[in-house]
Design a protein around this motif. Structure first.
Motif, mmCIF file in Angstrom:
data_model
loop_
_atom_site.group_PDB
_atom_site.id
_atom_site.type_symbol
_atom_site.label_atom_id
_atom_site.label_comp_id
_atom_site.label_asym_id
_atom_site.label_seq_id
_atom_site.Cartn_x
_atom_site.Cartn_y
_atom_site.Cartn_z
ATOM 1 N N GLU A 1 -5.085 -3.001 -3.011
ATOM 2 C CA GLU A 1 -4.438 -2.217 -4.058
ATOM 3 C C GLU A 1 -4.264 -0.766 -3.638
ATOM 4 O O GLU A 1 -3.206 -0.167 -3.858
ATOM 5 N N GLU A 2 -5.289 -0.180 -3.012
ATOM 6 C CA GLU A 2 -5.171 1.189 -2.512
ATOM 7 C C GLU A 2 -4.109 1.283 -1.421
ATOM 8 O O GLU A 2 -3.355 2.259 -1.352
ATOM 9 N N PHE A 3 -4.045 0.268 -0.579
ATOM 10 C CA PHE A 3 -3.046 0.237 0.485
ATOM 11 C C PHE A 3 -1.643 0.206 -0.110
ATOM 12 O O PHE A 3 -0.744 0.940 0.325
ATOM 13 N N VAL A 4 -1.439 -0.637 -1.119
ATOM 14 C CA VAL A 4 -0.139 -0.729 -1.784
ATOM 15 C C VAL A 4 0.228 0.611 -2.418
ATOM 16 O O VAL A 4 1.387 1.042 -2.372
ATOM 17 N N ASP A 5 -0.750 1.301 -2.991
ATOM 18 C CA ASP A 5 -0.483 2.612 -3.583
ATOM 19 C C ASP A 5 0.074 3.584 -2.551
ATOM 20 O O ASP A 5 0.964 4.386 -2.847
ATOM 21 N N GLY B 1 -10.719 -10.896 4.607
ATOM 22 C CA GLY B 1 -10.793 -9.454 4.747
ATOM 23 C C GLY B 1 -9.423 -8.882 5.044
ATOM 24 O O GLY B 1 -8.747 -9.293 5.984
ATOM 25 N N PHE B 2 -8.990 -7.951 4.226
ATOM 26 C CA PHE B 2 -7.673 -7.342 4.374
ATOM 27 C C PHE B 2 -7.716 -6.316 5.497
ATOM 28 O O PHE B 2 -8.526 -5.384 5.480
ATOM 29 N N ASN B 3 -6.858 -6.485 6.497
ATOM 30 C CA ASN B 3 -6.849 -5.619 7.666
ATOM 31 C C ASN B 3 -5.767 -4.553 7.484
ATOM 32 O O ASN B 3 -4.577 -4.829 7.636
ATOM 33 N N THR B 4 -6.174 -3.340 7.151
ATOM 34 C CA THR B 4 -5.209 -2.289 6.850
ATOM 35 C C THR B 4 -4.410 -1.850 8.078
ATOM 36 O O THR B 4 -3.228 -1.532 7.972
ATOM 37 N N LYS B 5 -5.054 -1.833 9.242
ATOM 38 C CA LYS B 5 -4.349 -1.404 10.453
ATOM 39 C C LYS B 5 -3.223 -2.374 10.797
ATOM 40 O O LYS B 5 -2.085 -1.959 11.071
ATOM 41 N N THR C 1 -0.875 -10.365 -0.133
ATOM 42 C CA THR C 1 0.110 -10.702 -1.170
ATOM 43 C C THR C 1 1.139 -9.586 -1.311
ATOM 44 O O THR C 1 1.864 -9.522 -2.300
ATOM 45 N N ILE C 2 1.232 -8.730 -0.328
ATOM 46 C CA ILE C 2 2.135 -7.575 -0.386
ATOM 47 C C ILE C 2 3.546 -7.989 0.031
ATOM 48 O O ILE C 2 3.736 -8.580 1.097
ATOM 49 N N THR C 3 4.511 -7.665 -0.800
ATOM 50 C CA THR C 3 5.908 -7.944 -0.459
ATOM 51 C C THR C 3 6.713 -6.647 -0.452
ATOM 52 O O THR C 3 6.433 -5.718 -1.214
ATOM 53 N N PHE D 1 14.482 -0.194 -2.330
ATOM 54 C CA PHE D 1 13.295 -0.203 -1.469
ATOM 55 C C PHE D 1 12.082 -0.293 -2.396
ATOM 56 O O PHE D 1 11.716 0.676 -3.063
ATOM 57 N N ASN D 2 11.454 -1.461 -2.439
ATOM 58 C CA ASN D 2 10.343 -1.666 -3.368
ATOM 59 C C ASN D 2 9.157 -2.328 -2.692
ATOM 60 O O ASN D 2 9.314 -3.066 -1.716
ATOM 61 N N VAL D 3 7.983 -2.047 -3.218
ATOM 62 C CA VAL D 3 6.720 -2.601 -2.728
ATOM 63 C C VAL D 3 5.975 -3.201 -3.917
ATOM 64 O O VAL D 3 5.889 -2.592 -4.981
#
Length: 411
Positions: free
Chosen positions: A69-73, A23-27, A363-365, A87-89
């Motif tokens: 994906e929404e978080f990365v957006d 489960g991806f924890n956005t906080k 997997t966010i860098t 500066f990239n995501v």
């Protein structure tokens, strides 16, 4: 100086309990993002945005994202406020914008209420089209420029400066990743027209099938142009061979105008070494570390050592908007080690030497400039201004190259 890769990893978990299955924890991910920026970004104090206001506005949007994906957006909108191509995501998908400046071939500036084309990349889809310097952007992919700006900034209600709006139009002109673009322009001389362009990455991808360098001679002057390959170790060998073939020339033009993807010091330093006969400083740097901002860090110097063959004749360097990152480092390096001139337009302003950071359990860098870079004279790399030349009035003419050759012949 080596650009390190830093991974911010949580405790290793068994393979069966990967990040997504847990489960991806956005906080937690938002907190990790904020902490990573504050601990490592060497340009936070000079960023063209209010970081505190930015955090307050986007924290609830990020935390309420329902997928990674929404978080990365959300993060990809946040990073646009920094107007920093370094500066990239990621990860990116096909609906995301092409990375600037690698995925761009048109550049505009705001003049009054209009966004006017001031640069078109040589050899690109835009250069082969009906677009021309001075054209005013009317629409992008069926939207008005104002709508395109709002799309880049996610329909934010935060205030946008002219610099932010100009940046957004330029990002939008680069198009979606690997997708065709439709640009509507008007001018004082022609009726409005709609121009279809291939995906901006196509021209860059094509370079991978070509030789790493363009090598020529003209009127006793040598010419070496890089094909966006300052990250390819084969470029070092190719450059040595090119220089050996040009040893009898009376001067040399080094063309860095097609290096938008940057590179690394392992390629740049041996190339610069052909132009020194002793260990020589070519740039300075300060490293940002957690709890110690770069202002308090010690200024270090990066050096090049001699490479053979040694080229002792005068050198002129060409740069432009698609001179990025390590290309910019080489430009100030050539200036520091004694080039006769660095000619062209302002460069891409990719800020700093970058590190890559991974947010925990995802997997966010992030790519951030953790290392503030300087000319050896102590000025910031991004403040370097090349010598400008005026256009000679001929569409097919390369005014900057002509000026470089004339300068070398006059020595």
């Amino acid at each position: 100086m080596i650009y390190r890769i830093i991974l911010l990893l949580s405790l290793l978990l068994p393979l069966s309990s990967c990040a997504q299955s847990q489960g991806f924890n956005t906080k937690e991910s938002w907190q990790a993002f904020v902490q990573t920026v504050e601990d490592n970004y060497a340009y936070l104090d000079t960023a063209p945005t209010d970081w505190e206001a930015l955090k307050a506005y986007y924290q609830p949007l990020a935390i309420n994202a329902t997928t990674q994906e929404e978080f990365v957006d959300v993060l990809q909108v946040v990073k646009q406020f920094f107007i920093d191509p370094h500066f990239n995501v990621s990860p990116l998908n096909e609906e995301d914008y092409s990375v600037t400046p690698t995925g761009s071939d048109i550049w505009v500036e705001k003049q009054g209420d209009d966004f006017v084309i001031t640069r078109i990349k040589a050899g690109s889809a835009a250069a082969k089209s009906q677009l021309a310097l001075g054209d005013m952007i009317v629409g992008i992919d069926g939207e008005s420029t104002e709508a395109a700006i709002q799309r880049v900034f996610g329909n934010t209600s935060l205030p946008l400066t002219d610099a932010h709006k100009t940046w957004a139009v330029n990002v939008a002109l680069g198009g979606r990743r690997n997708q065709e673009r439709y640009i509507e322009v008007a001018s004082d001389f022609d009726d409005a027209k709609r121009v279809q362009l291939a995906a901006s990455y196509e021209a860059i991808n094509l370079l991978r099938t070509k030789a790493p360098l363009v090598v020529k001679q003209k009127e006793g002057i040598g010419y070496i142009r890089f094909n966006n390959n300052l990250g390819n170790s084969e470029t070092v060998r190719a450059f040595k061979e090119a220089l050996e073939s040009l040893e009898s020339t009376q001067g040399l033009v080094i063309d860095l105008r097609n290096t938008p993807s940057g590179g690394n010091t392992g390629v740049a330093e041996p190339i610069l070494g052909h132009f020194v006969n002793a260990k020589t400083a070519y740039q300075g740097y300060k490293i940002q570390n957690a709890g110690k901002p770069y202002q308090e860090a010690e200024l270090h110097l990066a050096y090049v050592t001699p490479s053979l063959p040694y080229y002792s004749k005068p050198v002129v360097v060409l740069v432009g908007h698609w001179t990025g990152s390590m290309g910019e480092g080489m430009a100030i390096g050539f200036d520091a080690i004694g080039a006769k001139a660095v000619i062209g337009t302002p460069m891409a302003d990719l800020l700093g030497g970058i590190n890559q950071f991974q947010l925990p359990d995802s997997t966010i860098t992030l790519e951030l400039g953790f290392e503030r870079l300087y000319h050896v004279n102590g000025s910031y790399r991004e403040d370097f201004v090349p010598q400008a030349v005026s256009w000679d009035g001929h569409t097919a003419s390369d005014s900057e190259l002509n000026a470089a050759i004339a300068l070398l012949k006059a020595i």
